[in-house]
Design a protein around this motif. Structure first.
Motif: not given
Length: 267
Positions: A153-159
């Motif tokens: 979730l965190k990495e997806s939001e970052k991208r």
């Protein structure tokens, strides 16, 4: 870009000679895909050694994957294995910082979409890292691995904030013909928590072909025709009702909405 959708042609079953030819060419195309995957894996290992900039390496790998898929699809079309139409491809090429959510009826769905998305980011299953035909591409293209939910979730939001267009199949796996659509809530949770836009894509295959549980040689008597329809883009923020700012409730509303717009009968 034209929005006109042509009237579907009348599909007739192949005679025996054409049917045998299509079965042989289907096997040949599967072999080609496997060989191509191994060659690309070798090239991606070289790319990782040669290109030290991670961002440039990822962009290069994704462009190569997209071009390879376009070539593969053109080969399948020319050999008579299948035909396909993608309506609204330019919208996918132009999208930035949004989720692309699609139904998942066949094995070729990702290939079709990535072929017109030169910088496609994607969430893939952890098990695919053990597949020698695609693991190199997954690592070089820096696709997201569907493992730990919070990290994902965190990495997806970052991208998404960085402008990536992230492709997800909310069903999680290919659908079984005749079964009701069942969506996992991960895509909806990501959408509402990141407050991003969503692009809906609907994929339809005229015949039962490469669906879940089927083998490559179980081909239909009529050449399959794939139709990809790129639908409207909307905001996940629309699913917060009134003063209710609960992400969990918004994700439930969005999931119900996706089940409607992605269902085959609403194509």
């Amino acid at each position: 870009m034209s929005t006109r959708v042509a009237t579907p042609a009348v599909l007739r079953p192949d005679n025996q000679l054409k049917f045998v030819w299509r079965m042989l060419m289907t096997g040949g195309c599967f072999a080609l895909f496997g060989i191509g995957g191994l060659l690309l894996t070798a090239w991606f290992h070289i790319l990782c050694l040669w290109e030290k900039d991670p961002h440039a390496r990822t962009e290069s790998a994704r462009r190569v994957i997209s071009a390879s898929f376009r070539l593969f699809l053109n080969v399948t079309r020319r050999l008579g294995v299948l035909d396909y139409r993608i309506h609204g491809a330019q919208l996918l090429r132009e999208d930035r910082g949004n989720l692309v959510l699609a139904n998942h009826p066949t094995l070729l769905d990702y290939v079709l979409l990535a072929s017109v998305m030169p910088q496609c980011d994607c969430v893939v299953k952890r098990a695919l890292l053990d597949n020698p035909y695609v693991s190199g591409a997954i690592r070089a293209a820096d696709y997201l691995i569907n493992a730990q939910a919070e990290i994902l979730l965190k990495e997806s939001e970052k991208r998404l904030r960085a402008g990536d267009s992230l492709l997800i199949f909310p069903e999680g796996t290919r659908s079984r013909p005749g079964d009701p659509m069942k969506l996992q809530r991960g895509a909806a949770n990501l959408a509402v928590r990141s407050a991003c836009d969503i692009r809906i894509v609907h994929i339809h295959c005229s015949q039962l072909f490469l669906s879940k549980g089927s083998k490559w040689y179980q081909i239909p008597r009529t050449k399959p025709q794939f139709t990809v329809e790129v639908k409207a883009r909307f905001s996940a923020g629309d699913f917060f009702a009134g003063g209710d700012q609960s992400p969990a409730l918004a994700a439930r509303r969005l999931t119900r909405h996706l089940a409607g717009v992605l269902a085959p009968e609403n194509s």
